[in-house]
Motif scaffolding. Structure first.
Motif, PDB file in Angstrom:
ATOM      1  N   TYR A   1     -83.573  29.424 -15.550  1.00 43.59           N
ATOM      2  CA  TYR A   1     -83.175  28.775 -16.762  1.00 43.59           C
ATOM      3  C   TYR A   1     -82.235  28.097 -17.179  1.00 43.59           C
ATOM      4  O   TYR A   1     -82.145  26.884 -18.037  1.00 43.59           O
ATOM      5  N   VAL A   2     -81.270  28.814 -17.056  1.00 45.15           N
ATOM      6  CA  VAL A   2     -80.007  28.471 -17.418  1.00 45.15           C
ATOM      7  C   VAL A   2     -78.645  27.827 -16.849  1.00 45.15           C
ATOM      8  O   VAL A   2     -79.008  28.620 -15.504  1.00 45.15           O
ATOM      9  N   SER A   3     -78.175  27.335 -17.647  1.00 48.03           N
ATOM     10  CA  SER A   3     -76.513  27.174 -16.603  1.00 48.03           C
ATOM     11  C   SER A   3     -75.480  27.627 -16.155  1.00 48.03           C
ATOM     12  O   SER A   3     -75.910  28.668 -16.838  1.00 48.03           O
ATOM     13  N   LYS A   4     -74.955  27.481 -15.759  1.00 47.59           N
ATOM     14  CA  LYS A   4     -73.798  28.616 -15.222  1.00 47.59           C
ATOM     15  C   LYS A   4     -72.940  28.289 -16.159  1.00 47.59           C
ATOM     16  O   LYS A   4     -72.002  29.223 -16.804  1.00 47.59           O
ATOM     17  N   ASN A   5     -73.009  27.318 -17.405  1.00 44.42           N
ATOM     18  CA  ASN A   5     -71.674  27.112 -18.575  1.00 44.42           C
ATOM     19  C   ASN A   5     -72.347  27.263 -19.980  1.00 44.42           C
ATOM     20  O   ASN A   5     -72.047  26.982 -21.046  1.00 44.42           O
ATOM     21  N   PHE A   6     -73.712  28.402 -20.115  1.00 45.58           N
ATOM     22  CA  PHE A   6     -74.357  28.574 -21.054  1.00 45.58           C
ATOM     23  C   PHE A   6     -73.203  29.647 -21.313  1.00 45.58           C
ATOM     24  O   PHE A   6     -72.786  30.165 -21.640  1.00 45.58           O
ATOM     25  N   LYS A   7     -73.684  29.242 -22.999  1.00 48.05           N
ATOM     26  CA  LYS A   7     -73.320  29.852 -24.933  1.00 48.05           C
ATOM     27  C   LYS A   7     -74.717  29.978 -25.174  1.00 48.05           C
ATOM     28  O   LYS A   7     -74.823  28.534 -25.195  1.00 48.05           O
ATOM     29  N   HIS A   8     -74.419  30.516 -26.133  1.00 45.62           N
ATOM     30  CA  HIS A   8     -75.187  30.963 -27.413  1.00 45.62           C
ATOM     31  C   HIS A   8     -74.398  31.136 -28.638  1.00 45.62           C
ATOM     32  O   HIS A   8     -73.563  31.578 -29.226  1.00 45.62           O
ATOM     33  N   HIS A   9     -75.119  31.176 -29.381  1.00 41.73           N
ATOM     34  CA  HIS A   9     -74.966  31.459 -30.776  1.00 41.73           C
ATOM     35  C   HIS A   9     -74.831  32.563 -31.797  1.00 41.73           C
ATOM     36  O   HIS A   9     -75.046  33.160 -33.137  1.00 41.73           O
ATOM     37  N   ASN A  10     -75.748  33.566 -31.600  1.00 39.87           N
ATOM     38  CA  ASN A  10     -76.137  34.785 -31.972  1.00 39.87           C
ATOM     39  C   ASN A  10     -75.077  35.631 -32.012  1.00 39.87           C
ATOM     40  O   ASN A  10     -74.297  36.103 -31.647  1.00 39.87           O
ATOM     41  N   ALA A  11     -74.526  36.387 -33.807  1.00 40.11           N
ATOM     42  CA  ALA A  11     -73.941  36.654 -33.872  1.00 40.11           C
ATOM     43  C   ALA A  11     -73.406  37.632 -33.726  1.00 40.11           C
ATOM     44  O   ALA A  11     -72.199  38.479 -34.097  1.00 40.11           O
ATOM     45  N   TYR A  12     -74.762  38.737 -33.244  1.00 39.95           N
ATOM     46  CA  TYR A  12     -74.464  39.995 -32.804  1.00 39.95           C
ATOM     47  C   TYR A  12     -74.205  40.781 -31.438  1.00 39.95           C
ATOM     48  O   TYR A  12     -74.490  41.784 -30.928  1.00 39.95           O
ATOM     49  N   PHE A  13     -73.730  39.440 -30.425  1.00 44.08           N
ATOM     50  CA  PHE A  13     -73.371  39.952 -29.144  1.00 44.08           C
ATOM     51  C   PHE A  13     -72.223  38.159 -28.874  1.00 44.08           C
ATOM     52  O   PHE A  13     -71.948  37.329 -29.331  1.00 44.08           O
ATOM     53  N   LYS A  14     -71.494  39.313 -27.919  1.00 38.99           N
ATOM     54  CA  LYS A  14     -71.086  38.332 -27.565  1.00 38.99           C
ATOM     55  C   LYS A  14     -71.641  36.592 -26.712  1.00 38.99           C
ATOM     56  O   LYS A  14     -72.696  36.384 -26.520  1.00 38.99           O
ATOM     57  N   GLY A  15     -70.391  35.756 -26.115  1.00 37.41           N
ATOM     58  CA  GLY A  15     -71.972  34.421 -27.028  1.00 37.41           C
ATOM     59  C   GLY A  15     -71.736  33.540 -25.162  1.00 37.41           C
ATOM     60  O   GLY A  15     -71.918  32.878 -24.533  1.00 37.41           O
ATOM     61  N   ASP A  16     -71.530  35.136 -23.720  1.00 34.17           N
ATOM     62  CA  ASP A  16     -71.992  34.315 -22.396  1.00 34.17           C
ATOM     63  C   ASP A  16     -73.390  34.744 -22.354  1.00 34.17           C
ATOM     64  O   ASP A  16     -74.081  35.285 -22.753  1.00 34.17           O
ATOM     65  N   ALA A  17     -73.916  34.266 -21.225  1.00 31.08           N
ATOM     66  CA  ALA A  17     -74.964  34.722 -20.722  1.00 31.08           C
ATOM     67  C   ALA A  17     -75.543  36.170 -20.104  1.00 31.08           C
ATOM     68  O   ALA A  17     -76.987  36.417 -20.701  1.00 31.08           O
ATOM     69  N   GLN A  18     -74.642  36.326 -20.079  1.00 30.88           N
ATOM     70  CA  GLN A  18     -74.806  38.642 -19.352  1.00 30.88           C
ATOM     71  C   GLN A  18     -75.118  39.139 -20.490  1.00 30.88           C
ATOM     72  O   GLN A  18     -75.669  39.840 -20.146  1.00 30.88           O
ATOM     73  N   THR A  19     -74.057  39.060 -21.317  1.00 28.14           N
ATOM     74  CA  THR A  19     -74.424  39.845 -22.508  1.00 28.14           C
ATOM     75  C   THR A  19     -75.459  39.538 -23.064  1.00 28.14           C
ATOM     76  O   THR A  19     -76.410  40.753 -23.690  1.00 28.14           O
ATOM     77  N   LEU A  20     -76.113  38.053 -23.187  1.00 26.65           N
ATOM     78  CA  LEU A  20     -77.403  38.015 -23.925  1.00 26.65           C
ATOM     79  C   LEU A  20     -78.145  38.163 -23.243  1.00 26.65           C
ATOM     80  O   LEU A  20     -79.797  38.838 -23.561  1.00 26.65           O
TER      81      LEU A  20
END
Length: 122
Positions: A26-45
């Motif tokens: 379900y996640v795009s290759k250009n995914f980003k997120h805004h959780n302040a506790y983790f880096k903003g990339d898909a792999q980290t989340l």
């Protein structure tokens, strides 16, 4: 699948220890997120979600409301680390491009043991 169905399946898969599958489906290759506790990339989340599932294998995730507005889906849910945990009220906001999630915001509020509001958090 509708965006609401994709959001629901993505979050349920991630909460139940299947974050790799959730991101693959379900996640795009250009995914980003805004959780302040983790880096903003898909792999980290994705890895953080995986670790959370390993640490809390009896996690309970219950969706109470899902709203869709064009490219955005908001999911209001109750997240408990185990059956004895009071848990958190959580809102996930997912932004879509086509049928892929391109952006994610998540906000949580701990559920207090005593509340003033007789309506509860859900």
């Amino acid at each position: 699948m509708t965006k609401k169905e994709i959001a629901q399946d993505f979050l349920k898969l991630a909460a139940s220890g299947h974050s790799h599958e959730a991101f693959r489906l379900y996640v795009s290759k250009n995914f980003k997120h805004h959780n302040a506790y983790f880096k903003g990339d898909a792999q980290t989340l994705m890895l953080a979600m995986e670790e959370s599932s390993r640490t809390n294998p009896n996690k309970i995730f219950k969706i109470h409301h899902i709203l869709e507005d064009e490219k955005l889906v908001a999911v209001h849910s109750h997240l408990k680390q185990n059956s004895k945990d009071i848990g958190f009220a959580v809102v996930h906001i997912l932004k879509f491009k086509g049928d892929k999630i391109v952006e994610l915001w998540d906000l949580g509020q701990p559920i207090p043991t005593e509340t003033i509001n007789e309506n509860g958090m859900f």
